[in-house]
Design a protein around this motif. Sequence first.
Motif, PDB file in Angstrom:
ATOM      1  N   VAL A  61       0.815  -1.216   0.000  1.00 40.63           N
ATOM      2  CA  VAL A  61       0.000   0.000   0.000  1.00 40.63           C
ATOM      3  C   VAL A  61       0.849   1.266   0.000  1.00 40.63           C
ATOM      4  O   VAL A  61       0.343   2.350  -0.249  1.00 40.63           O
ATOM      5  CB  VAL A  61      -0.985   0.012   1.194  1.00 40.63           C
ATOM      6  CG1 VAL A  61      -1.995  -1.119   1.066  1.00 40.63           C
ATOM      7  CG2 VAL A  61      -0.249  -0.087   2.518  1.00 40.63           C
ATOM      8  N   ALA A  62       2.113   1.134   0.281  1.00 43.25           N
ATOM      9  CA  ALA A  62       3.102   2.219   0.217  1.00 43.25           C
ATOM     10  C   ALA A  62       4.457   1.546   0.043  1.00 43.25           C
ATOM     11  O   ALA A  62       4.577   0.338   0.244  1.00 43.25           O
ATOM     12  CB  ALA A  62       3.071   3.062   1.489  1.00 43.25           C
ATOM     13  N   LYS A  63       5.469   2.307  -0.323  1.00 44.16           N
ATOM     14  CA  LYS A  63       6.789   1.713  -0.550  1.00 44.16           C
ATOM     15  C   LYS A  63       7.253   0.975   0.704  1.00 44.16           C
ATOM     16  O   LYS A  63       7.394   1.564   1.767  1.00 44.16           O
ATOM     17  CB  LYS A  63       7.802   2.778  -0.942  1.00 44.16           C
ATOM     18  CG  LYS A  63       9.154   2.167  -1.309  1.00 44.16           C
ATOM     19  CD  LYS A  63      10.016   3.141  -2.039  1.00 44.16           C
ATOM     20  CE  LYS A  63      11.372   2.567  -2.368  1.00 44.16           C
ATOM     21  NZ  LYS A  63      11.351   1.436  -3.263  1.00 44.16           N
ATOM     22  N   GLY A  64       7.435  -0.346   0.574  1.00 45.31           N
ATOM     23  CA  GLY A  64       7.915  -1.172   1.670  1.00 45.31           C
ATOM     24  C   GLY A  64       6.853  -1.630   2.645  1.00 45.31           C
ATOM     25  O   GLY A  64       7.100  -2.513   3.460  1.00 45.31           O
ATOM     26  N   LEU A  65       5.650  -1.057   2.599  1.00 43.58           N
ATOM     27  CA  LEU A  65       4.593  -1.386   3.558  1.00 43.58           C
ATOM     28  C   LEU A  65       3.558  -2.304   2.909  1.00 43.58           C
ATOM     29  O   LEU A  65       2.926  -1.936   1.920  1.00 43.58           O
ATOM     30  CB  LEU A  65       3.909  -0.111   4.052  1.00 43.58           C
ATOM     31  CG  LEU A  65       2.778  -0.305   5.057  1.00 43.58           C
ATOM     32  CD1 LEU A  65       3.311  -0.894   6.367  1.00 43.58           C
ATOM     33  CD2 LEU A  65       2.069   1.027   5.314  1.00 43.58           C
ATOM     34  N   ALA A  66       3.394  -3.500   3.483  1.00 45.77           N
ATOM     35  CA  ALA A  66       2.447  -4.479   2.941  1.00 45.77           C
ATOM     36  C   ALA A  66       1.396  -4.851   3.979  1.00 45.77           C
ATOM     37  O   ALA A  66       1.696  -4.991   5.165  1.00 45.77           O
ATOM     38  CB  ALA A  66       3.186  -5.743   2.497  1.00 45.77           C
ATOM     39  N   VAL A  67       0.174  -5.002   3.507  1.00 46.39           N
ATOM     40  CA  VAL A  67      -0.927  -5.544   4.293  1.00 46.39           C
ATOM     41  C   VAL A  67      -1.026  -7.015   3.916  1.00 46.39           C
ATOM     42  O   VAL A  67      -0.962  -7.367   2.736  1.00 46.39           O
ATOM     43  CB  VAL A  67      -2.256  -4.808   3.979  1.00 46.39           C
ATOM     44  CG1 VAL A  67      -3.414  -5.441   4.716  1.00 46.39           C
ATOM     45  CG2 VAL A  67      -2.132  -3.336   4.310  1.00 46.39           C
ATOM     46  N   GLY A 118      -2.006  -9.149   9.018  1.00 44.85           N
ATOM     47  CA  GLY A 118      -0.925  -8.341   9.547  1.00 44.85           C
ATOM     48  C   GLY A 118      -0.384  -7.287   8.608  1.00 44.85           C
ATOM     49  O   GLY A 118      -0.945  -7.028   7.538  1.00 44.85           O
ATOM     50  N   LEU A 119       0.715  -6.709   9.047  1.00 49.03           N
ATOM     51  CA  LEU A 119       1.447  -5.686   8.306  1.00 49.03           C
ATOM     52  C   LEU A 119       2.923  -6.034   8.329  1.00 49.03           C
ATOM     53  O   LEU A 119       3.414  -6.625   9.290  1.00 49.03           O
ATOM     54  CB  LEU A 119       1.293  -4.317   8.969  1.00 49.03           C
ATOM     55  CG  LEU A 119      -0.080  -3.680   9.016  1.00 49.03           C
ATOM     56  CD1 LEU A 119      -0.045  -2.449   9.935  1.00 49.03           C
ATOM     57  CD2 LEU A 119      -0.527  -3.280   7.628  1.00 49.03           C
ATOM     58  N   SER A 120       3.620  -5.632   7.277  1.00 50.19           N
ATOM     59  CA  SER A 120       5.081  -5.744   7.309  1.00 50.19           C
ATOM     60  C   SER A 120       5.668  -4.486   6.689  1.00 50.19           C
ATOM     61  O   SER A 120       5.028  -3.819   5.875  1.00 50.19           O
ATOM     62  CB  SER A 120       5.567  -6.986   6.560  1.00 50.19           C
ATOM     63  OG  SER A 120       5.340  -6.855   5.169  1.00 50.19           O
ATOM     64  N   TYR A 121       6.875  -4.186   7.119  1.00 51.48           N
ATOM     65  CA  TYR A 121       7.594  -3.059   6.538  1.00 51.48           C
ATOM     66  C   TYR A 121       8.992  -3.526   6.177  1.00 51.48           C
ATOM     67  O   TYR A 121       9.698  -4.121   7.007  1.00 51.48           O
ATOM     68  CB  TYR A 121       7.664  -1.870   7.501  1.00 51.48           C
ATOM     69  CG  TYR A 121       8.318  -0.684   6.853  1.00 51.48           C
ATOM     70  CD1 TYR A 121       7.649   0.051   5.877  1.00 51.48           C
ATOM     71  CD2 TYR A 121       9.620  -0.322   7.174  1.00 51.48           C
ATOM     72  CE1 TYR A 121       8.257   1.122   5.240  1.00 51.48           C
ATOM     73  CE2 TYR A 121      10.239   0.754   6.553  1.00 51.48           C
ATOM     74  CZ  TYR A 121       9.552   1.474   5.583  1.00 51.48           C
ATOM     75  OH  TYR A 121      10.160   2.526   4.959  1.00 51.48           O
ATOM     76  N   VAL A 174      13.045  -6.909   7.083  1.00 47.84           N
ATOM     77  CA  VAL A 174      11.583  -6.895   7.149  1.00 47.84           C
ATOM     78  C   VAL A 174      11.120  -7.076   8.593  1.00 47.84           C
ATOM     79  O   VAL A 174      11.493  -8.045   9.252  1.00 47.84           O
ATOM     80  CB  VAL A 174      10.968  -8.023   6.291  1.00 47.84           C
ATOM     81  CG1 VAL A 174       9.448  -7.965   6.343  1.00 47.84           C
ATOM     82  CG2 VAL A 174      11.460  -7.950   4.858  1.00 47.84           C
ATOM     83  N   VAL A 175      10.313  -6.120   9.062  1.00 45.76           N
ATOM     84  CA  VAL A 175       9.638  -6.255  10.348  1.00 45.76           C
ATOM     85  C   VAL A 175       8.201  -6.645  10.027  1.00 45.76           C
ATOM     86  O   VAL A 175       7.533  -5.976   9.235  1.00 45.76           O
ATOM     87  CB  VAL A 175       9.674  -4.940  11.154  1.00 45.76           C
ATOM     88  CG1 VAL A 175       8.850  -5.064  12.431  1.00 45.76           C
ATOM     89  CG2 VAL A 175      11.099  -4.556  11.482  1.00 45.76           C
ATOM     90  N   ASP A 176       7.756  -7.742  10.599  1.00 47.50           N
ATOM     91  CA  ASP A 176       6.436  -8.285  10.306  1.00 47.50           C
ATOM     92  C   ASP A 176       5.663  -8.433  11.610  1.00 47.50           C
ATOM     93  O   ASP A 176       6.171  -9.005  12.573  1.00 47.50           O
ATOM     94  CB  ASP A 176       6.609  -9.653   9.635  1.00 47.50           C
ATOM     95  CG  ASP A 176       5.325 -10.252   9.126  1.00 47.50           C
ATOM     96  OD1 ASP A 176       4.373 -10.405   9.924  1.00 47.50           O
ATOM     97  OD2 ASP A 176       5.265 -10.606   7.937  1.00 47.50           O
ATOM     98  N   ALA A 177       4.455  -7.904  11.657  1.00 47.84           N
ATOM     99  CA  ALA A 177       3.579  -8.059  12.821  1.00 47.84           C
ATOM    100  C   ALA A 177       2.260  -8.623  12.323  1.00 47.84           C
ATOM    101  O   ALA A 177       1.669  -8.088  11.381  1.00 47.84           O
ATOM    102  CB  ALA A 177       3.354  -6.722  13.511  1.00 47.84           C
ATOM    103  N   ARG A 178       1.827  -9.717  12.944  1.00 45.66           N
ATOM    104  CA  ARG A 178       0.557 -10.307  12.526  1.00 45.66           C
ATOM    105  C   ARG A 178      -0.177 -10.917  13.707  1.00 45.66           C
ATOM    106  O   ARG A 178       0.420 -11.250  14.729  1.00 45.66           O
ATOM    107  CB  ARG A 178       0.734 -11.321  11.412  1.00 45.66           C
ATOM    108  CG  ARG A 178       1.722 -12.424  11.655  1.00 45.66           C
ATOM    109  CD  ARG A 178       1.815 -13.394  10.474  1.00 45.66           C
ATOM    110  NE  ARG A 178       2.806 -12.998   9.504  1.00 45.66           N
ATOM    111  CZ  ARG A 178       3.469 -13.836   8.727  1.00 45.66           C
ATOM    112  NH1 ARG A 178       3.227 -15.118   8.768  1.00 45.66           N
ATOM    113  NH2 ARG A 178       4.351 -13.400   7.881  1.00 45.66           N
ATOM    114  N   TYR A 179      -1.461 -11.026  13.512  1.00 46.10           N
ATOM    115  CA  TYR A 179      -2.318 -11.701  14.477  1.00 46.10           C
ATOM    116  C   TYR A 179      -2.836 -12.962  13.810  1.00 46.10           C
ATOM    117  O   TYR A 179      -3.345 -12.915  12.689  1.00 46.10           O
ATOM    118  CB  TYR A 179      -3.489 -10.809  14.900  1.00 46.10           C
ATOM    119  CG  TYR A 179      -4.450 -11.530  15.824  1.00 46.10           C
ATOM    120  CD1 TYR A 179      -4.092 -11.801  17.144  1.00 46.10           C
ATOM    121  CD2 TYR A 179      -5.675 -11.967  15.368  1.00 46.10           C
ATOM    122  CE1 TYR A 179      -4.949 -12.486  17.982  1.00 46.10           C
ATOM    123  CE2 TYR A 179      -6.541 -12.649  16.208  1.00 46.10           C
ATOM    124  CZ  TYR A 179      -6.172 -12.902  17.506  1.00 46.10           C
ATOM    125  OH  TYR A 179      -7.012 -13.595  18.339  1.00 46.10           O
TER     126      TYR A 179
END
Length: 176
Positions: A89-95, A134-137, A143-148
């Motif tokens: 959704v933005a450079k480096g940012l993924a849903v 989740g989201l990752s950057y 890569v930092v990844d946070a998910r539920y």
Amino acid sequence: MLTTVAAFAQHAVGSLTIQPKIGMNIANLTKSDADARIGLAAGAELEYQASDIVSVSAGALYSMQGAKVHNLTTKLDYINVPILANVYVAKGLAVKLGIQPGFNVNSQYKLKVGDESSTKDIDVKTVDFSIPVGLSYEYNNFVVDARYNWGLTKISDFSDTKNSVFQITLGYKFGL
């Protein structure tokens, strides 16, 4: 506008990357008064860049899950296989959204009283199913990844509880 959207992807269309990762879980069981169990999450994921803004990833992660109630810890360890759609959704940012079968490799109760502890194997289902969101950057291939991981499967035939896991990891992407 199309030029801006194309810039969101970190890797070229058609590329394949592998990402070893390590991090932590904050896991609990639904419908229980238990406290979270903090545990390890480690493994690797492959990612295929399908278009300028969409990629698909699949991996294998060792995941320490379960819960704690006072001096009793429920240890439920899995090999999880996340299969995710990633939308940049933005450079480096993924849903991220997908499905995740998990295969139980350890299931025990651990009771600790003072300096003494004992463990007992417990009967749980061998396959768990969840939906990771989740989201990752990504920056410079880190890569930092946070998910539920929202558990859909009861952990056993004798309980209504399901896994509930917040996971954060740090990885590094290598091109293949």
